[in-house]
Design a protein around this motif. Structure first.
Motif, PDB file in Angstrom:
ATOM      1  N   ALA A 221       0.841  -1.200   0.000  1.00  0.00           N
ATOM      2  CA  ALA A 221       0.000   0.000   0.000  1.00  0.00           C
ATOM      3  C   ALA A 221       0.877   1.251   0.000  1.00  0.00           C
ATOM      4  O   ALA A 221       0.669   2.159   0.811  1.00  0.00           O
ATOM      5  N   PRO A 222       1.865   1.348  -0.906  1.00  0.00           N
ATOM      6  CA  PRO A 222       2.708   2.552  -0.925  1.00  0.00           C
ATOM      7  C   PRO A 222       1.916   3.762  -1.408  1.00  0.00           C
ATOM      8  O   PRO A 222       1.022   3.639  -2.248  1.00  0.00           O
ATOM      9  N   ALA A 223       2.224   4.912  -0.865  1.00  0.00           N
ATOM     10  CA  ALA A 223       1.495   6.137  -1.197  1.00  0.00           C
ATOM     11  C   ALA A 223       2.170   6.872  -2.348  1.00  0.00           C
ATOM     12  O   ALA A 223       3.381   6.839  -2.520  1.00  0.00           O
ATOM     13  N   ALA A 224       1.343   7.546  -3.132  1.00  0.00           N
ATOM     14  CA  ALA A 224       1.830   8.410  -4.215  1.00  0.00           C
ATOM     15  C   ALA A 224       0.997   9.690  -4.197  1.00  0.00           C
ATOM     16  O   ALA A 224       0.150   9.908  -5.064  1.00  0.00           O
ATOM     17  N   PRO A 225       1.206  10.545  -3.173  1.00  0.00           N
ATOM     18  CA  PRO A 225       0.345  11.720  -3.002  1.00  0.00           C
ATOM     19  C   PRO A 225       0.298  12.638  -4.215  1.00  0.00           C
ATOM     20  O   PRO A 225      -0.767  13.185  -4.531  1.00  0.00           O
ATOM     21  N   LEU A 226       1.420  12.804  -4.903  1.00  0.00           N
ATOM     22  CA  LEU A 226       1.413  13.705  -6.049  1.00  0.00           C
ATOM     23  C   LEU A 226       0.530  13.161  -7.173  1.00  0.00           C
ATOM     24  O   LEU A 226      -0.172  13.933  -7.845  1.00  0.00           O
ATOM     25  N   LEU A 227       0.543  11.850  -7.374  1.00  0.00           N
ATOM     26  CA  LEU A 227      -0.357  11.265  -8.367  1.00  0.00           C
ATOM     27  C   LEU A 227      -1.814  11.499  -7.981  1.00  0.00           C
ATOM     28  O   LEU A 227      -2.663  11.783  -8.843  1.00  0.00           O
ATOM     29  N   ASP A 228      -2.122  11.386  -6.686  1.00  0.00           N
ATOM     30  CA  ASP A 228      -3.492  11.616  -6.227  1.00  0.00           C
ATOM     31  C   ASP A 228      -3.908  13.068  -6.455  1.00  0.00           C
ATOM     32  O   ASP A 228      -5.006  13.343  -6.956  1.00  0.00           O
ATOM     33  N   ILE A 229      -3.038  13.986  -6.097  1.00  0.00           N
ATOM     34  CA  ILE A 229      -3.361  15.413  -6.225  1.00  0.00           C
ATOM     35  C   ILE A 229      -3.549  15.800  -7.686  1.00  0.00           C
ATOM     36  O   ILE A 229      -4.528  16.463  -8.064  1.00  0.00           O
ATOM     37  N   THR A 230      -2.609  15.391  -8.517  1.00  0.00           N
ATOM     38  CA  THR A 230      -2.698  15.778  -9.933  1.00  0.00           C
ATOM     39  C   THR A 230      -3.854  15.070 -10.635  1.00  0.00           C
ATOM     40  O   THR A 230      -4.403  15.606 -11.605  1.00  0.00           O
ATOM     41  N   ALA A 231      -4.257  13.890 -10.160  1.00  0.00           N
ATOM     42  CA  ALA A 231      -5.423  13.225 -10.743  1.00  0.00           C
ATOM     43  C   ALA A 231      -6.687  14.042 -10.507  1.00  0.00           C
ATOM     44  O   ALA A 231      -7.545  14.157 -11.398  1.00  0.00           O
ATOM     45  N   GLU A 232      -6.813  14.608  -9.309  1.00  0.00           N
ATOM     46  CA  GLU A 232      -7.974  15.450  -9.030  1.00  0.00           C
ATOM     47  C   GLU A 232      -7.954  16.721  -9.877  1.00  0.00           C
ATOM     48  O   GLU A 232      -8.992  17.152 -10.391  1.00  0.00           O
ATOM     49  N   GLN A 233      -6.778  17.294 -10.058  1.00  0.00           N
ATOM     50  CA  GLN A 233      -6.668  18.481 -10.909  1.00  0.00           C
ATOM     51  C   GLN A 233      -6.995  18.142 -12.356  1.00  0.00           C
ATOM     52  O   GLN A 233      -7.733  18.863 -13.032  1.00  0.00           O
ATOM     53  N   HIS A 234      -6.452  17.030 -12.829  1.00  0.00           N
ATOM     54  CA  HIS A 234      -6.660  16.617 -14.210  1.00  0.00           C
ATOM     55  C   HIS A 234      -8.139  16.364 -14.504  1.00  0.00           C
ATOM     56  O   HIS A 234      -8.647  16.717 -15.580  1.00  0.00           O
ATOM     57  N   ALA A 235      -8.848  15.775 -13.549  1.00  0.00           N
ATOM     58  CA  ALA A 235     -10.268  15.475 -13.746  1.00  0.00           C
ATOM     59  C   ALA A 235     -11.102  16.741 -13.935  1.00  0.00           C
ATOM     60  O   ALA A 235     -12.181  16.684 -14.537  1.00  0.00           O
ATOM     61  N   ALA A 236     -10.594  17.866 -13.442  1.00  0.00           N
ATOM     62  CA  ALA A 236     -11.332  19.124 -13.546  1.00  0.00           C
ATOM     63  C   ALA A 236     -10.991  19.911 -14.804  1.00  0.00           C
ATOM     64  O   ALA A 236     -11.613  20.952 -15.063  1.00  0.00           O
ATOM     65  N   TRP A 237     -10.024  19.463 -15.583  1.00  0.00           N
ATOM     66  CA  TRP A 237      -9.680  20.192 -16.801  1.00  0.00           C
ATOM     67  C   TRP A 237     -10.851  20.161 -17.781  1.00  0.00           C
ATOM     68  O   TRP A 237     -11.445  19.099 -18.025  1.00  0.00           O
ATOM     69  N   PRO A 238     -11.181  21.295 -18.386  1.00  0.00           N
ATOM     70  CA  PRO A 238     -12.274  21.309 -19.376  1.00  0.00           C
ATOM     71  C   PRO A 238     -11.904  20.587 -20.660  1.00  0.00           C
ATOM     72  O   PRO A 238     -12.768  20.059 -21.350  1.00  0.00           O
ATOM     73  N   VAL A 239     -10.604  20.575 -20.990  1.00  0.00           N
ATOM     74  CA  VAL A 239     -10.133  19.906 -22.217  1.00  0.00           C
ATOM     75  C   VAL A 239      -8.925  19.064 -21.854  1.00  0.00           C
ATOM     76  O   VAL A 239      -7.981  19.561 -21.252  1.00  0.00           O
TER      77      VAL A 239
END
Length: 244
Positions: A221-239
């Protein structure tokens, strides 16, 4: 959930799990042309390219290595455990607990739903049917991958390899499209990561064996906080070019 009906060797591989005849199924499962929907996902590479963290082959290698030892190891452990016969519903819950980003959980279930369709066509099995019925909106992709590997007669180590390879091949393929990166350079990155993939797959398979008697906390269960954060940002991109 009873997984005994999804015994190794189902799906036309009577030689048993890990045999040369069964091992050929790994080529199908890990093939980038297997219609499991992975081509629509970048594994976080699109957000990393936009942020300037992936600029060339060297930075792609750094990104993929980090992803392999975090998200890749987690996925490999879950896949290996599903192939080993652990309860897929419990594993699906464990995958949820190991995926703090809602965007990544949604992406994993979309990919799982698509992989389920492909796997049931390739290796029909009661185990896959039961999970599809229990999780009609999709189970986490590594869990489905592991059950597909089990149905194909593969061993837990094979499933770990497939999951680990997918964790790095997706970003490498996406980088070719996002950066017009030379495909030969992207392939060289994957080849250079082969020894690390060997170690990750072995660690995941050993953890799956421990989980059978120690419980699911034994899975990575290793953590990858930056992947989690950027995934949330990416999901909000309009394009965006990729779904995740």
């Amino acid at each position: 959930m009873d997984t005994d009906t999804c015994a190794p060797g189902a799906g036309g591989t009577p030689d048993g799990p890990g045999s040369p005849a069964a091992r050929a199924a790994l080529l199908v499962l890990a093939d980038g042309r297997f219609p499991a929907g992975g081509h629509a996902h970048s594994g976080g590479a699109e957000a990393a390219v936009k942020a300037g963290r992936i600029r060339d082959a060297a930075t792609l290698e750094v990104f993929c290595r980090g992803r392999l030892h975090t998200a890749g190891l987690t996925a490999a452990g879950l896949a290996a455990a599903a192939t080993a016969g652990l309860d897929p519903l419990d594993l699906d819950d464990a995958a949820d607990a190991r995926t703090p980003s809602p965007a990544l959980r949604a992406a994993a279930r979309r990919l799982g739903r698509q992989m389920m369709r492909a796997a049931r066509a390739a290796w029909p099995s009661p185990g896959l049917d039961a999970l599809a019925a229990a999780r009609p909106r999709g189970a986490h992709q590594p869990v489905v991958l592991g059950l597909a590997a089990r149905a194909a007669g593969l061993a837990p180590l094979d499933a770990a390899y497939a999951a680990g390879y997918e964790a790095i091949s997706g970003p490498a393929t996406a980088a070719v499209r996002l950066l017009s990166l030379d495909p030969f350079d992207a392939t060289a990155v994957l080849a250079g990561l082969a020894p690390a993939l060997d170690r990750v797959a072995d660690e995941a398979a050993r953890a799956a064996r421990r989980a059978a008697y120690e419980g699911l906390d034994a899975l990575p269960a290793p953590a990858a906080p930056l992947l989690d954060i950027t995934a949330e940002q990416h999901a909000a991109w309009p394009v965006r070019l990729f779904a995740s």
